[in-house]
Design a protein around this motif. Structure first.
Motif, PDB file in Angstrom:
ATOM      1  N   GLU A   4      -2.763  14.148  26.860  1.00 42.51           N
ATOM      2  CA  GLU A   4      -3.680  14.071  25.716  1.00 42.51           C
ATOM      3  C   GLU A   4      -3.114  13.165  24.630  1.00 42.51           C
ATOM      4  O   GLU A   4      -3.850  12.408  23.976  1.00 42.51           O
ATOM      5  N   MET A   5      -1.811  13.220  24.423  1.00 38.09           N
ATOM      6  CA  MET A   5      -1.193  12.381  23.398  1.00 38.09           C
ATOM      7  C   MET A   5      -1.268  10.898  23.756  1.00 38.09           C
ATOM      8  O   MET A   5      -1.354  10.046  22.865  1.00 38.09           O
TER       9      MET A   5
ATOM     10  N   TYR B  94      -5.531   6.018  17.862  1.00 39.49           N
ATOM     11  CA  TYR B  94      -4.947   5.649  16.577  1.00 39.49           C
ATOM     12  C   TYR B  94      -4.636   4.154  16.516  1.00 39.49           C
ATOM     13  O   TYR B  94      -4.815   3.518  15.478  1.00 39.49           O
ATOM     14  N   LYS B  95      -4.191   3.599  17.621  1.00 38.70           N
ATOM     15  CA  LYS B  95      -3.853   2.190  17.632  1.00 38.70           C
ATOM     16  C   LYS B  95      -5.104   1.328  17.547  1.00 38.70           C
ATOM     17  O   LYS B  95      -5.162   0.365  16.780  1.00 38.70           O
TER      18      LYS B  95
ATOM     19  N   ALA C 245       3.676  14.758  14.147  1.00 43.76           N
ATOM     20  CA  ALA C 245       3.781  16.206  14.314  1.00 43.76           C
ATOM     21  C   ALA C 245       2.425  16.875  14.119  1.00 43.76           C
ATOM     22  O   ALA C 245       2.044  17.789  14.868  1.00 43.76           O
ATOM     23  N   GLN C 246       1.690  16.417  13.117  1.00 44.45           N
ATOM     24  CA  GLN C 246       0.361  16.969  12.853  1.00 44.45           C
ATOM     25  C   GLN C 246      -0.593  16.650  14.005  1.00 44.45           C
ATOM     26  O   GLN C 246      -1.344  17.515  14.476  1.00 44.45           O
ATOM     27  N   VAL C 247      -0.545  15.406  14.473  1.00 42.12           N
ATOM     28  CA  VAL C 247      -1.427  14.974  15.550  1.00 42.12           C
ATOM     29  C   VAL C 247      -1.128  15.740  16.836  1.00 42.12           C
ATOM     30  O   VAL C 247      -2.040  16.108  17.579  1.00 42.12           O
ATOM     31  N   ARG C 248       0.135  15.998  17.085  1.00 44.28           N
ATOM     32  CA  ARG C 248       0.501  16.739  18.301  1.00 44.28           C
ATOM     33  C   ARG C 248      -0.003  18.179  18.247  1.00 44.28           C
ATOM     34  O   ARG C 248      -0.438  18.741  19.249  1.00 44.28           O
TER      35      ARG C 248
ATOM     36  N   GLY D 247       3.096  26.603  21.221  1.00 44.98           N
ATOM     37  CA  GLY D 247       3.579  25.500  20.401  1.00 44.98           C
ATOM     38  C   GLY D 247       3.680  24.192  21.150  1.00 44.98           C
ATOM     39  O   GLY D 247       3.904  24.174  22.364  1.00 44.98           O
ATOM     40  N   PRO D 248       3.494  23.063  20.408  1.00 43.78           N
ATOM     41  CA  PRO D 248       3.544  21.751  21.042  1.00 43.78           C
ATOM     42  C   PRO D 248       4.969  21.312  21.302  1.00 43.78           C
ATOM     43  O   PRO D 248       5.183  20.327  21.978  1.00 43.78           O
TER      44      PRO D 248
END
Length: 281
Positions: A45-46, A53-54, A71-74, A280-281
């Motif tokens: 997913e990342m 984002y790019k 960190a927020q995006v993850r 948790g991520p």
């Protein structure tokens, strides 16, 4: 397909396509109704998220200066893969459990439908290689998973998450006096589209006769929404004042249609019934 078009689809449908992973030595990041999601699912997913984002924000999430954002995006990506798995279960008729006496919401997506949609995206992109590269897909099979998930959501939305919508056009003028003159012209039989092209201050819609498209409750300016939903097809409103000026509305159609807001509300109500463990991520 314009560069990034499917990336845009990934944004709009974030959290709704299948990204299941399995294998040894993978760390569990969440459990959804007993189904384990791993860091491999999250990493997949990342990859898509980095492409988004790019392409859309010109932000490189791998840049150390974006560590806090990363960190927020993850964390957000973790929630999306949870949603993705829950959508898969709902569409397969696995959730809510039938033994609890609740209805099932299964929908069928055929291989032919997947292949047709995938072929369209590939044609628009220009090549399969470009399509995969610009959206962060590692393989064509992974892309097909995305397409299948997209179709699942569309079918669930169409079957179980519709809302009344109105197809509206408008004319915007500066004063109430001008608005009343426009209303008089329209009710005397003049063509709405021609009058819109002639006098409307909303140049973005005037060229196409003032067409605002379809919208549902909660999507627009409250005063316009109230006036629009009070009209029957073909009717012209009295002048409606907003901060933009005075609007004259005409409803072209009313129908129950698939609605994103209704889908989100429907989905969240089912999610609240699910058993979800976040590690948790």
């Amino acid at each position: 397909m314009k560069r990034g078009w499917v990336v845009a689809a990934l944004i709009l449908l974030a959290g709704v396509f299948l990204v299941l992973g399995c294998g040894t030595r993978a760390r569990t990041v969440a459990v959804v109704n007993g189904v384990i999601l791993t860091d491999r699912d999250l990493d997949r997913e990342m990859r898509h998220t980095r492409a988004v984002y790019k392409a859309h924000y010109n932000v490189d999430l791998a840049d150390p200066k974006n560590a806090e954002l990363l960190a927020q995006v993850r964390q957000e990506a973790l929630e999306r893969i949870i949603d993705q798995e829950l959508v898969r279960q709902i569409a397969a008729g696995l959730f809510p459990p039938a033994e609890q006496g609740q209805p099932t919401y299964a929908v069928q997506v055929t291989d032919a439908e997947v292949e047709a949609r995938a072929a369209y995206y590939e044609q628009q992109a220009g090549s399969r290689e470009e399509l995969l590269a610009q959206n962060g897909f590692e393989s064509y099979g992974e892309f097909l998973d995305f397409v299948r998930g997209e179709l699942r959501v569309e079918k669930l939305n169409a079957a179980y998450a519709t809302a009344e919508q109105v197809h509206v056009r408008h004319i915007l003028v500066a004063t109430e006096e001008e608005a009343r003159q426009v209303v008089a012209r329209l009710r005397a039989g003049e063509d709405f589209a021609k009058v819109a092209q002639e006098v409307s201050l909303d140049k973005a819609t005037a060229a196409n006769g003032g067409d605002l498209g379809w919208f549902s409750r909660g999507m627009g300016v409250p005063a316009l929404e109230k006036a629009a939903f009070a009209l029957q097809p073909g009717e012209v409103s009295d002048p409606v004042q907003t901060t933009y000026g005075f609007h004259i509305l005409q409803v072209l159609e009313r129908a129950s249609r698939p609605d994103p807001a209704a889908f989100q509300q429907w989905f969240e109500s089912l999610k609240a019934q699910a058993t979800i463990e976040r590690l948790g991520p």
